[in-house]
Each structure stands twice: as C-alpha cells, then as structure tokens.
Design a protein around this motif. Structure first.
Motif, short mmCIF file in Angstrom:
data_model
loop_
_atom_site.label_atom_id
_atom_site.label_comp_id
_atom_site.label_asym_id
_atom_site.label_seq_id
_atom_site.Cartn_x
_atom_site.Cartn_y
_atom_site.Cartn_z
N ARG A 12 0.83 -1.21 0.00
CA ARG A 12 0.00 0.00 0.00
C ARG A 12 0.87 1.26 0.00
O ARG A 12 0.60 2.22 -0.74
CB ARG A 12 -0.92 -0.01 1.22
N THR A 13 1.94 1.24 0.78
CA THR A 13 2.85 2.39 0.83
C THR A 13 3.55 2.60 -0.52
O THR A 13 3.70 3.73 -0.99
CB THR A 13 3.90 2.17 1.93
N GLY A 14 3.97 1.49 -1.15
CA GLY A 14 4.67 1.61 -2.43
C GLY A 14 3.78 2.16 -3.52
O GLY A 14 4.20 3.03 -4.31
N VAL A 15 2.54 1.70 -3.60
CA VAL A 15 1.62 2.20 -4.62
C VAL A 15 1.24 3.65 -4.34
O VAL A 15 1.11 4.46 -5.27
CB VAL A 15 0.37 1.30 -4.70
N ALA A 16 1.08 3.99 -3.08
CA ALA A 16 0.79 5.38 -2.73
C ALA A 16 1.91 6.31 -3.20
O ALA A 16 1.66 7.44 -3.62
CB ALA A 16 0.58 5.51 -1.22
N ARG A 17 3.13 5.81 -3.15
CA ARG A 17 4.27 6.59 -3.63
C ARG A 17 4.13 6.88 -5.13
O ARG A 17 4.41 8.00 -5.59
CB ARG A 17 5.56 5.80 -3.37
N LEU A 18 3.70 5.88 -5.88
CA LEU A 18 3.53 6.06 -7.32
C LEU A 18 2.37 7.00 -7.63
O LEU A 18 2.47 7.84 -8.54
CB LEU A 18 3.30 4.70 -7.98
N ILE A 19 1.30 6.88 -6.87
CA ILE A 19 0.15 7.77 -7.07
C ILE A 19 0.55 9.21 -6.79
O ILE A 19 0.15 10.14 -7.51
CB ILE A 19 -1.02 7.34 -6.17
N ALA A 20 1.39 9.40 -5.76
CA ALA A 20 1.85 10.75 -5.43
C ALA A 20 2.66 11.37 -6.56
O ALA A 20 2.74 12.60 -6.69
CB ALA A 20 2.68 10.71 -4.15
N GLY A 21 3.25 10.52 -7.41
CA GLY A 21 4.02 11.01 -8.56
C GLY A 21 3.15 11.29 -9.77
O GLY A 21 3.68 11.59 -10.85
N GLY A 22 1.85 11.16 -9.61
CA GLY A 22 0.93 11.48 -10.70
C GLY A 22 0.50 10.29 -11.54
O GLY A 22 -0.22 10.46 -12.53
N HIS A 23 0.90 9.10 -11.18
CA HIS A 23 0.57 7.92 -11.97
C HIS A 23 -0.87 7.49 -11.71
O HIS A 23 -1.34 7.44 -10.57
CB HIS A 23 1.53 6.78 -11.65
#
Length: 345
Positions: free
Chosen positions: A172-183
């Motif tokens: 969950r933390t890893g995907v949240a990181r990607l979402i924060a980058g605009g993905h």
C-alpha cells in the motif's frame, strides 16, 4: 492437559509381537528379518505414528536440543538465506545446529521433509509453508512439546507461532508513492500461484492504495509469473496494452529481476518502478531502484527467539508476529507520470 506421549520402539515391538531388537533391525536395515516380519513392523510403525530416531546410531547423548529443522521453498533465493542466517545467529548460542531442506514449494515434498526432520528428533521445526500444504500432521509433535514455527507465511490446519512481514501495508505504501508522482495507470507483476499468502496480501495492499487514491482497479494491469523470465514476458505484455501502465509494482525480488530486465531491453526509462524486496546493488541502477524492503534476517531472529522461549517452557497462546517493511526511495519510484500522456506513445 497432559501432552501426548510419543510412541516408542517398545510400543511397536509389542504391537507386532516381536522384540525391540527385531524392530530396530528392520528400521535400520542392519540384520536379517523375514519379509513378513518387515511388512508387519512397517505397518505398525505407520499405524502408531512412530518416528524412528535416525540420529541415534551416531549420537547417543543429547537427543533433542541438538538440531533445528528449517524447510524453505527455494535454497537459491537470497531472501531465505537471510532468514536462515537470522535463525542460526540465535540458536547457535544455545549450541543448536541448523539443518535446512528445500520443499520447492511442493506440499508433498514439504511433508516428506518435515517427517524426516521429526524422525531425526529435531528440537525445533520451522517451516515456510508451501501453497496447499496441510499441517495437521504436526499437531501431535507440537502437543508433545516440540516448538513449531511458521515463517513468512501462515500454515494450514495448525495453530502455532508465526512470523510474517507487513506485506499488505508495504504494498500500500509503495503504490501510494507512485500515485503521489501522478501515476494513474499502475501495473502489478506478481508471482504464482495467486493463492500464495504473500501474493494475496501484496495484491490487497495494491488494491487498497488504488481505492484510497480514487483510482479504479483494472485487472488488465495485473500480470503473473513464476520466475524472472516469466515476469519479463509479463512486463512486455503490460507495456503492449493499448493503454499501458506508466508505473509498475513488482511483487517480489524474482519478479523485479524480470521487470527491470525487460524495461532495459525495451529502453523504457520512463516507467516508474517500486519493487517489493530489496536487491543487491539496487542503488547502482539508473535510476536507483525504489523498494519496499523486508527484513528477512529479523524474521529469522524473531522466529529463533520464539522457538527458544518455547523450548524453555513458555506455554502461552500462539502468537503471530508481524515485522515492519520500509520504503527506500532511490529514484525509480519517484519518476513522474508523463503529464497524462500515455506511456509508450
């Protein structure tokens, strides 16, 4: 409740109506015995659940408290090597020797290995369970006082101590990181089988992060494989989609090897990647690999400490201990989405 008594050589001899020496000759194959006697002895051994002490011929003192049996899915995976190192670090101080075997993630082979370790009268049995394995056969040894610890994945049919990583929270933390980058198109490359506990938990974390980010779950963005070559092919299939992902979550270290290999082959430096499990020299890649790092050595150390407490008489309720993961940003997970432009166009 009085622990169940383990059947002895004398019990087998009594059931067959022969001497203990005759039973010993049959089991050790070190003397004459008729085919009929051998058949009756082996039938009684199976019926009584007798576990012959395979070490008794070379070790006449000490008995239990000399070895720890560890069953892992794959001896070639560095993750399980680190787990074993952690266990060994703890049990070595107690004068225990670690014995390892590979189940190859096969329930039948796992069962054979555990039975072999039990026959050797190990002091502790530790198992990374195979998918589909049933562990009810370990109830009697555990009831008789043998510590049984599951590592990395829970077992089935037996309530006992278990040590796992925070798989769901880490994904969950890893995907949240990607979402924060605009993905907004984030793929998942996971291992097979899909029933594997770690796969299920990481997939659940992936889906939870998408939901928390207001993104739909698209099953077309989920690919599965069983080895690095397969994950490279899975990555290629995802990138060939009409609306491909701009970022990927790799489900474990072997999946990551295939993902980064395919991205390098295709010259795709625009795809963001977060990998579950750290890799040697991950920081040396260009860009460095962002990972959700497990702590396999701590998994082993924790399992070893629990086992020693059980050996020392701790009879408290079985516990499940969850070891935290941590996000290590190195660059690949921080690559921004291409301003909404489809990857690969």
């Amino acid at each position: 409740m009085t622990p169940a008594r383990r059947p002895t050589l004398a019990d087998v001899a009594k059931a067959v109506g022969v001497s203990a020496k005759t039973v010993s000759r049959v089991l050790n194959e070190d003397g004459p015995s008729s085919a009929e006697t051998r058949k009756r002895v082996l039938a009684a051994v199976a019926e009584l659940g007798f576990q012959p002490n395979l070490m008794a011929r070379s070790i006449r003192v000490g008995g239990p408290d000399t070895t720890v049996g560890l069953v892992v899915p794959d001896l070639s995976n560095p993750f399980f090597g680190a787990v074993a190192s952690g266990i060994e670090e703890v049990v070595d101080d107690r004068g225990l020797m670690l014995l390892m075997g590979s189940s190859q993630d096969d329930p039948g082979r796992e069962h054979t290995l555990t039975q072999t370790f039990l026959a050797r009268r190990v002091s502790v049995l530790m198992v990374v369970p195979s998918v589909g394995a049933d562990h009810t056969h370990l109830k009697a040894p555990r009831a008789a006082g043998m510590p049984v610890v599951f590592i990395d994945r829970p077992g089935s049919g037996l309530t006992t101590d278990t040590v796992v990583s925070s798989n769901r929270a880490g994904a969950r933390t890893g995907v949240a990181r990607l979402i924060a980058g605009g993905h907004r198109r984030i793929g998942f490359v996971g291992d097979l089988p899909t029933r594997l506990y770690t796969r299920r938990e990481r997939m659940a974390g992936y889906r939870e992060a998408l939901a928390e980010g207001g993104l739909p779950y698209d099953r077309r963005l989920v690919a599965s494989a069983h080895h690095p070559e397969g994950s490279a092919e899975a990555t290629a299939r995802l990138l060939a989609l009409p609306d491909p992902p701009t970022a990927l979550l790799a489900g474990n270290n072997f999946m990551t090897l295939g993902v980064i290999s395919e991205l390098a082959r295709a010259g795709r430096k625009d795809i963001a990647v977060v990998a579950f499990d750290d890799l040697p020299m991950a920081e040396s890649l260009q860009p460095g690999l962002t990972v959700i790092a497990q702590d396999p050595k701590t998994l082993g150390v924790s399992a070893g400490r629990i086992a020693l407490r059980r050996m020392d008489g701790d009879r408290s309720r079985a516990q499940t201990l969850t070891i935290p993961t941590r996000l290590i940003p190195r660059g690949s997970g921080e690559l921004p989405a291409l301003n909404g432009v489809r990857s690969g166009v």
